[in-house]
Design an enzyme around this catalytic site. Structure first.
Site, PDB file in Angstrom:
ATOM      1  N   GLY A 113       0.487  -4.938   0.954  1.00  0.00           N
ATOM      2  CA  GLY A 113      -0.970  -5.098   0.287  1.00  0.00           C
ATOM      3  C   GLY A 113      -0.788  -5.705  -1.448  1.00  0.00           C
ATOM      4  CB  ALA A 151      -0.919  -0.104   1.196  1.00  0.00           C
ATOM      5  CD  GLU A 172       1.474  -5.535   5.557  1.00  0.00           C
ATOM      6  OE1 GLU A 172       2.489  -6.534   5.564  1.00  0.00           O
ATOM      7  OE2 GLU A 172       0.662  -5.664   4.631  1.00  0.00           O
ATOM      8  CD  GLU A 227      -2.908  -7.336   3.089  1.00  0.00           C
ATOM      9  OE1 GLU A 227      -2.478  -6.230   3.128  1.00  0.00           O
ATOM     10  OE2 GLU A 227      -3.615  -7.724   4.324  1.00  0.00           O
TER      11      GLU A 227
HETATM   12  N1  3HC Z   1       4.538   3.528  -0.335  1.00  0.00           N
HETATM   13  C1  3HC Z   1       4.936   4.580  -0.812  1.00  0.00           C
HETATM   14  N2  3HC Z   1       6.253   4.773  -1.126  1.00  0.00           N
HETATM   15  C2  3HC Z   1       7.003   3.804  -1.369  1.00  0.00           C
HETATM   16  C3  3HC Z   1       6.720   2.301  -0.753  1.00  0.00           C
HETATM   17  C4  3HC Z   1       5.445   2.170  -0.280  1.00  0.00           C
HETATM   18  N3  3HC Z   1       4.854   1.381   0.045  1.00  0.00           N
HETATM   19  N4  3HC Z   1       7.756   1.817  -0.961  1.00  0.00           N
HETATM   20  C5  3HC Z   1       8.662   2.219  -1.587  1.00  0.00           C
HETATM   21  N5  3HC Z   1       8.252   3.688  -1.661  1.00  0.00           N
HETATM   22  C6  3HC Z   1       9.246   4.720  -2.404  1.00  0.00           C
HETATM   23  C7  3HC Z   1      10.302   5.013  -1.244  1.00  0.00           C
HETATM   24  O1  3HC Z   1       9.867   5.803  -0.522  1.00  0.00           O
HETATM   25  C8  3HC Z   1      11.225   5.720  -2.590  1.00  0.00           C
HETATM   26  O2  3HC Z   1      10.750   6.850  -2.468  1.00  0.00           O
HETATM   27  P1  3HC Z   1      12.010   8.061  -2.926  1.00  0.00           P
HETATM   28  O3  3HC Z   1      12.562   7.656  -4.511  1.00  0.00           O
HETATM   29  O4  3HC Z   1      11.011   9.340  -3.098  1.00  0.00           O
HETATM   30  O5  3HC Z   1      12.842   8.116  -1.927  1.00  0.00           O
HETATM   31  C9  3HC Z   1      11.137   4.790  -3.871  1.00  0.00           C
HETATM   32  O6  3HC Z   1       9.687   4.171  -3.467  1.00  0.00           O
HETATM   33  C10 3HC Z   1      11.880   3.957  -4.193  1.00  0.00           C
HETATM   34  O7  3HC Z   1      12.167   2.790  -2.791  1.00  0.00           O
HETATM   35  P2  3HC Z   1      13.381   2.501  -2.247  1.00  0.00           P
HETATM   36  O8  3HC Z   1      14.572   3.400  -2.061  1.00  0.00           O
HETATM   37  O9  3HC Z   1      13.199   1.581  -1.102  1.00  0.00           O
HETATM   38  O10 3HC Z   1      13.717   1.365  -3.289  1.00  0.00           O
HETATM   39  P3  3HC Z   1      14.365   0.017  -3.366  1.00  0.00           P
HETATM   40  O11 3HC Z   1      14.642  -0.655  -4.545  1.00  0.00           O
HETATM   41  O12 3HC Z   1      15.772   0.082  -2.625  1.00  0.00           O
HETATM   42  O13 3HC Z   1      13.566  -1.030  -2.267  1.00  0.00           O
HETATM   43  C11 3HC Z   1      11.251  -1.915  -1.912  1.00  0.00           C
HETATM   44  C12 3HC Z   1      11.945  -1.235  -2.969  1.00  0.00           C
HETATM   45  C13 3HC Z   1      11.969  -3.218  -1.491  1.00  0.00           C
HETATM   46  C14 3HC Z   1       9.839  -2.142  -2.462  1.00  0.00           C
HETATM   47  C15 3HC Z   1      11.201  -0.994  -0.823  1.00  0.00           C
HETATM   48  O14 3HC Z   1      11.109   0.419  -0.988  1.00  0.00           O
HETATM   49  C16 3HC Z   1      10.387  -1.219   0.441  1.00  0.00           C
HETATM   50  O15 3HC Z   1      10.615  -2.269   1.008  1.00  0.00           O
HETATM   51  N6  3HC Z   1       9.167  -0.826   0.351  1.00  0.00           N
HETATM   52  C17 3HC Z   1       8.242  -0.707   1.545  1.00  0.00           C
HETATM   53  C18 3HC Z   1       7.324  -2.261   1.336  1.00  0.00           C
HETATM   54  C19 3HC Z   1       6.254  -2.037   2.376  1.00  0.00           C
HETATM   55  O16 3HC Z   1       6.524  -1.996   3.462  1.00  0.00           O
HETATM   56  N7  3HC Z   1       5.051  -2.389   1.872  1.00  0.00           N
HETATM   57  C20 3HC Z   1       4.063  -2.671   2.799  1.00  0.00           C
HETATM   58  C21 3HC Z   1       3.445  -1.333   3.031  1.00  0.00           C
HETATM   59  S1  3HC Z   1       2.049  -1.332   4.260  1.00  0.00           S
HETATM   60  C22 3HC Z   1       0.808  -2.238   3.461  1.00  0.00           C
HETATM   61  O17 3HC Z   1       0.748  -2.634   2.510  1.00  0.00           O
HETATM   62  C23 3HC Z   1      -0.448  -2.149   4.263  1.00  0.00           C
HETATM   63  C24 3HC Z   1      -1.422  -3.081   3.807  1.00  0.00           C
HETATM   64  O18 3HC Z   1      -1.597  -4.281   4.682  1.00  0.00           O
HETATM   65  C25 3HC Z   1      -2.851  -2.671   3.871  1.00  0.00           C
END
Ligand code: 3HC
Length: 694
Positions: free
Chosen positions: A102, A62, A125, A105
């Site tokens: 997400g 998400a 998460e 999911e």
């Molecule tokens: N939401 C918003 N922005 C995100 C994002 C997300 N989920 N994941 C990554 N981004 C953004 C980063 O902030 C970054 O932005 P920037 O260039 O402006 O700094 C850009 O995308 C690139 O991210 P990374 O620099 O981290 O790129 P990498 O290639 O090193 O890593 C990744 C990619 C493995 C996908 C890593 O970004 C990551 O782990 N992201 C988070 C994943 C996550 O936690 N997902 C779960 C979200 S919570 C959820 O889904 C709730 C649900 O259950 C309802």
């Protein structure tokens, strides 16, 4: 952001989503997905659906930026998942990249999941202080069983496609073209007319008490955190409640957690680390200088750890030292560490061999001549460092970067005889360098923006968290830690015992107390520095002067039994501390854990504010990134500056002022920046925002 739909002749509807860079699921994506599924279900020509993403990954979760927005637009992610799960035509997810949160999911709500090799899956998460909020736990637990599901959601770790297939998370893994494979799978399902991948049936053998024992063991070291316990409740509900009820309870829990301080702090940490790698004013036009070969001078603990970090990131590294003995010791260390990691399963045997194969070694400094980056990591001695750096300057290509790994010496002094100082930089790794993620990238007087950009890029490429720091005594982290050290000594002098001090910070969330860490690192180094600077610490100095140098002498602030590194309280040290207090005419008193924590954390914040005022750190969140990745600051508290915002800067400043008066210690007088923020009713987070907008 786009959601494209393509109808194929065979009746398949291909949905292709795109939201660079990581296809985060935002309101527009959710809306688009619901629309596409409805369109497919309403069309007689469509028999099956494949859901895929363009770009480097399937949905990586998400959109975290949307969390905390009171007004939510369009359908929720849960509604998207339900729409997919209840589709009258089979939906198969075609997966690549990092299928996270997400994103997983959504994939789990599909009726089938096909991934290309190299895909990784995870529900991270919990690392954001949350539980999966769109039915992920419920579907996963029904798919792979409660224990495996619990391990998966509590750890938040990503697993590779092969393991995910074995666990039953994925149905098929293909060497290439996952979309074609998903299309065949979806059409087969449509032909069979059966396409349910999870069910409302609970496994007959679910025993609450056995599960609770398992869950207790799994989460026992995370007692301070809300999310792991919430994950346990979520899996338990998945096993004991009807699907809809369990999901409704999850959604309530998700809303509660996402509004809480821990999740706010963890989300702050996520963005702080990414922002730190992009310091304002250092973005250069065009690509950064590429670095494909690294040389490290010095095969000691630091040098080998640094070289291992590069080989772990797939970059060949050469270790150089003057004697064969030093090289042999360094290589033994690398081999042992790799073997331990392989034995513990954190890397495979094959990875260990690959990393070793990327490592070369030599006694000849000339071997550094063809490196793109050379890092000096020898003993902290100005003359030795100057000599090495000057020689490297003469022998390396003019385009090569030259770095020093000093933790305390003025980097401009080290580079005083370097001809081309714009390619000279400080790269301060933290011990153990093969494990710790922080790298302070230290800006010398003449370091160019290109050099900084390349340093940040390479550090990020090998999985580190780079933070830009100005050149000052201790840079960001050690300059702050020195302020904490002074207060620790005062606490001991005024009445606390080592175990009280350490325990209070462990309860706050640090993995170890500062005195046990000092014992581990050795107390003589700090002693020598204090003597040189003329800044005595009465207790710390007395401990060293009694021959107690820490673990290496079997005694420091604690005593140690042979072959055992567990710190044990020692009546001898208690007597020694009491006698020093007595000699200073101090009547010892007791401290509450909260008072001790304030005495150790608030001075960090105060020094952090000075560091910000001086421009040594560019953002408060950079300081947090330093402490989260180099000093074990509890991530769920967001770092010292974020924690200060949570405490309230007004209260914190008042406490500092009282402490300064009580102790007569001027370093505790609130920094002007703190006073200004309090007067303007601002937080450090507001300050960062204000600066970003300038
Ligand atoms: N939401 C918003 N922005 C995100 C994002 C997300 N989920 N994941 C990554 N981004 C953004 C980063 O902030 C970054 O932005 P920037 O260039 O402006 O700094 C850009 O995308 C690139 O991210 P990374 O620099 O981290 O790129 P990498 O290639 O090193 O890593 C990744 C990619 C493995 C996908 C890593 O970004 C990551 O782990 N992201 C988070 C994943 C996550 O936690 N997902 C779960 C979200 S919570 C959820 O889904 C709730 C649900 O259950 C309802």
């Amino acid at each position: 952001m786009t959601i494209e739909t393509r109808k194929l002749d065979n009746g398949l509807l291909l949905i292709v989503a795109e939201n660079p860079p990581v296809n985060a699921i935002n309101a527009a994506i959710r809306q688009g997905l619901v629309g596409a599924i409805e369109q497919a279900n309403g069309s007689d020509d469509v028999v099956a659906i494949v859901l895929s993403c363009k770009g480097r990954t399937f949905f990586a979760g998400a959109d975290i930026k949307e969390f905390g927005n009171a007004r939510k637009e369009g359908p929720t992610l849960h509604e998207v998942c339900q729409k997919i799960a209840h589709s009258t035509k089979p939906v198969v997810a075609a997966l690549h990249g990092t299928v996270l949160g997400g994103g997983l999911e959504i994939a789990l709500a599909c009726h089938g999941r096909v991934a290309v090799e190299g895909t990784t899956c995870g529900l991270p998460e919990s690392q954001l202080g949350l539980i999966p909020g769109a039915g992920g736990t419920n579907r996963l637990a029904r798919l792979i069983g409660p224990k495996k599901a619990l391990e998966f959601v509590v750890s938040g770790k990503q697993i590779g496609a092969a393991r995910a297939e074995k666990l039953g998370v994925l149905d098929e893994v293909v060497a290439q073209n996952e979309v074609a494979a998903a299309i065949s799978c979806a059409l087969r399902m449509a032909q069979r007319g059966r396409f349910k991948s999870w069910s409302d049936d609970f496994p007959a053998d679910f025993v609450v008490s056995t599960f609770e024992d398992f869950a207790r063991k799994l989460t026992q070291k995370m007692a301070n955190q809300d999310a792991p316990a919430a994950c346990v409740r979520s899996v338990q509900r998945a096993m004991t409640m009807p699907f809809e009820e369990a999901i409704a309870a999850d959604r309530e829990e998700f809303a509660r957690l996402s509004a809480g301080n821990q999740s706010l702090a963890l989300r702050h940490a996520f963005f702080a680390e990414r922002a730190a790698a992009k310091p304002k004013g250092f973005d250069i036009p065009g690509p950064v200088k590429s670095i494909s070969k690294v040389t490290v001078i010095g095969a000691g603990t630091m040098g080998t750890g640094i070289a291992m970090s590069f080989t772990a990131g797939g970059i060949p590294a050469t270790l150089i030292d003057t004697t064969q003995e030093a090289l042999d010791r360094g290589l033994d260390r690398v081999r042992n560490l790799l073997a331990t990691s392989a034995r513990r399963g954190s890397i495979s045997e094959e990875q260990a061999e690959q990393r070793l194969a990327l490592l070369q070694w030599s006694r000849d400094i000339e071997q550094a001549s063809d490196a793109d980056l050379v890092i000096e990591a020898v003993y902290e001695d100005l003359a030795i460092k100057q000599d090495i750096i000057t020689r490297l300057d003469a022998l390396c290509d003019q385009s090569a970067l030259i770095a020093t790994n000093t933790s305390a010496i003025d980097i401009d002094l080290i580079a005083k005889d370097v001809r081309n100082r714009d390619r000279f930089v400080g790269l301060h790794f933290f011990a153990p360098a093969n494990v710790m993620r922080l790298v302070e990238v230290v800006l010398g007087k003449e370091t160019s923006a290109e050099t900084i950009a390349a340093s940040l890029w390479i550090a990020k490429k090998i999985g580190k968290v780079p933070v830009l720091s100005g050149n000052c005594d201790g840079f960001i982290g050690n300059r702050m830690v020195a302020k904490r050290g002074a207060q620790v000594d005062r606490l001991l002098l005024e009445g606390a015992l080592p175990q009280d001090v350490d325990e209070s910070l462990k309860c706050f969330g640090f993995p170890m107390g500062p005195l046990a860490i000092n014992d581990m690192s050795g107390l003589d180094v700090g002693y020598a520095i204090r003597k040189r600077r003329g800044t005595p610490f009465p207790i710390a100095d007395a401990v060293v002067e009694h021959g107690r140098l820490g673990q290496k002498t079997g005694a420091g602030y604690y005593r140690y039994e042979d072959g055992n590194r567990t710190p044990l309280p020692d009546p001898e040290i208690e007597n020694l501390i009491a006698s020093v207090s007595n000699a200073h005419g101090i009547t010892r008193r007791t401290f509450s854990p909260d008072e001790m924590v304030a005495r150790m954390i608030y001075p960090l914040v105060n020094e952090g504010a000075r560091i910000l005022e001086e421009g040594i750190a560019l953002r408060a969140s950079d300081i947090d990134a330093v402490w989260l990745n180099g000093y074990g600051f509890p991530r769920w508290r967001g770092g010292p500056m974020f924690h200060a915002d949570s405490v309230g800067l007004s209260d914190l400043t008042k406490t500092l002022r009282d402490l300064a008066r009580l102790t007569g210690d001027n370093s505790l007088t609130p920094a002007p920046l703190l006073n200004r923020l309090v007067a303007d009713e601002m937080t450090f987070t507001d300050l960062d925002k204000e600066n970003a907008e300038k």
